[in-house]
Scaffold this motif. Structure first.
Motif, PDB file in Angstrom:
ATOM      1  N   GLU A   1      -8.532   2.828 -31.195  1.00  0.00           N
ATOM      2  CA  GLU A   1      -7.715   2.398 -30.049  1.00  0.00           C
ATOM      3  C   GLU A   1      -6.218   2.611 -30.303  1.00  0.00           C
ATOM      4  N   ALA A   2      -5.780   2.402 -31.530  1.00  0.00           N
ATOM      5  CA  ALA A   2      -4.356   2.546 -31.867  1.00  0.00           C
ATOM      6  C   ALA A   2      -3.856   3.975 -31.743  1.00  0.00           C
ATOM      7  N   HIS A   3      -4.768   4.946 -31.654  1.00  0.00           N
ATOM      8  CA  HIS A   3      -4.373   6.353 -31.593  1.00  0.00           C
ATOM      9  C   HIS A   3      -4.858   7.051 -30.322  1.00  0.00           C
ATOM     10  N   ARG A   4      -5.360   6.303 -29.380  1.00  0.00           N
ATOM     11  CA  ARG A   4      -5.796   6.880 -28.103  1.00  0.00           C
ATOM     12  C   ARG A   4      -4.635   6.917 -27.123  1.00  0.00           C
ATOM     13  N   ILE A   5      -4.688   7.862 -26.211  1.00  0.00           N
ATOM     14  CA  ILE A   5      -3.658   7.960 -25.179  1.00  0.00           C
ATOM     15  C   ILE A   5      -3.755   6.732 -24.285  1.00  0.00           C
ATOM     16  N   PRO A   6      -2.653   6.006 -24.117  1.00  0.00           N
ATOM     17  CA  PRO A   6      -2.685   4.834 -23.244  1.00  0.00           C
ATOM     18  C   PRO A   6      -3.003   5.231 -21.800  1.00  0.00           C
TER      19      PRO A   6
ATOM     20  N   ALA B   1       2.018  15.716 -21.114  1.00  0.00           N
ATOM     21  CA  ALA B   1       3.397  16.132 -21.399  1.00  0.00           C
ATOM     22  C   ALA B   1       4.153  15.020 -22.128  1.00  0.00           C
ATOM     23  N   THR B   2       3.907  13.772 -21.753  1.00  0.00           N
ATOM     24  CA  THR B   2       4.564  12.646 -22.424  1.00  0.00           C
ATOM     25  C   THR B   2       4.049  12.501 -23.845  1.00  0.00           C
TER      26      THR B   2
ATOM     27  N   ARG C   1       8.218   2.312 -25.181  1.00  0.00           N
ATOM     28  CA  ARG C   1       8.338   2.481 -23.731  1.00  0.00           C
ATOM     29  C   ARG C   1       7.223   3.339 -23.134  1.00  0.00           C
ATOM     30  N   LEU C   2       6.830   4.366 -23.868  1.00  0.00           N
ATOM     31  CA  LEU C   2       5.951   5.379 -23.280  1.00  0.00           C
ATOM     32  C   LEU C   2       4.515   5.366 -23.791  1.00  0.00           C
ATOM     33  N   MET C   3       4.301   4.840 -25.000  1.00  0.00           N
ATOM     34  CA  MET C   3       2.976   4.953 -25.629  1.00  0.00           C
ATOM     35  C   MET C   3       2.411   3.597 -26.050  1.00  0.00           C
ATOM     36  N   GLN C   4       2.927   2.512 -25.495  1.00  0.00           N
ATOM     37  CA  GLN C   4       2.518   1.160 -25.868  1.00  0.00           C
ATOM     38  C   GLN C   4       2.669   0.925 -27.373  1.00  0.00           C
ATOM     39  N   GLY C   5       3.673   1.574 -27.965  1.00  0.00           N
ATOM     40  CA  GLY C   5       3.957   1.408 -29.382  1.00  0.00           C
ATOM     41  C   GLY C   5       3.036   2.193 -30.311  1.00  0.00           C
ATOM     42  N   ARG C   6       2.104   2.918 -29.751  1.00  0.00           N
ATOM     43  CA  ARG C   6       1.111   3.628 -30.583  1.00  0.00           C
ATOM     44  C   ARG C   6       1.749   4.790 -31.327  1.00  0.00           C
TER      45      ARG C   6
END
Length: 156
Positions: free
Chosen positions: A17-22, A28-29, A123-128
């Motif tokens: 979960e810590a490495h999945r795309i939110p 692109a992000t 901001r963009l990746m939930q801190g992941r």
């Protein structure tokens, strides 16, 4: 011949979960944040090299003490004195020893990189972290093959 395939196990079903795309984050992000992280990693490597210069310079100064003592003992006290006065304890860069260079780098450069890379991830990746790399791993590994698992098994 060794069998290198395995049956699919829980640790082989993709990134944790810590490495999945939110949810809601586009490719692109993910790629842009991955590039920012990669740039920070270069700064981290440069920082390590700078600390290496710091440590090696300190070692050279310590070795210089031994060399000057050896020159003294060999009867070359005048030369040892001249070298000691001119070289020993000298600033490495104008007005600075290496510890000051390292501190300045950390305080005014490296810390900003760390801040902004963390801010972008927050901001963009939930801190992941390393989401881009986790996606690359998913693309490049052979699913179901031993030593190509997505992540460690529980407890490993």
């Amino acid at each position: 011949m060794t069998d290198t395939t395995t049956t699919t196990r829980a640790h082989d079903d993709g990134p944790d979960e810590a490495h999945r795309i939110p949810e809601g984050v586009d490719d692109a992000t993910v790629e842009a944040v991955g590039k920012l992280t990669a740039a920070l990693e270069v700064v981290e490597q440069a920082r390590g090299m700078l600390y290496g210069v710091h440590r090696m310079t300190g070692r050279a100064d310590n070795d210089l003490v031994e060399a000057l003592e050896a020159l003294d003992e060999a009867g070359h006290g005048d030369l040892a004195r001249q070298i000691r006065e001119d070289l020993f304890g000298q600033n490495v860069l104008r007005y600075r020893w290496t510890f000051q260079v390292v501190e300045d780098y950390d305080d005014h450069y490296w810390s900003k990189w760390r801040h902004w890379e963390q801010e972008a991830r927050d901001r963009l990746m939930q801190g992941r972290r390393h989401v881009y790399e986790a996606q690359l791993k998913e693309q490049n590994r052979t699913h179901g093959r031993r030593d190509h698992e997505a992540r460690p098994a529980p407890g490993e």
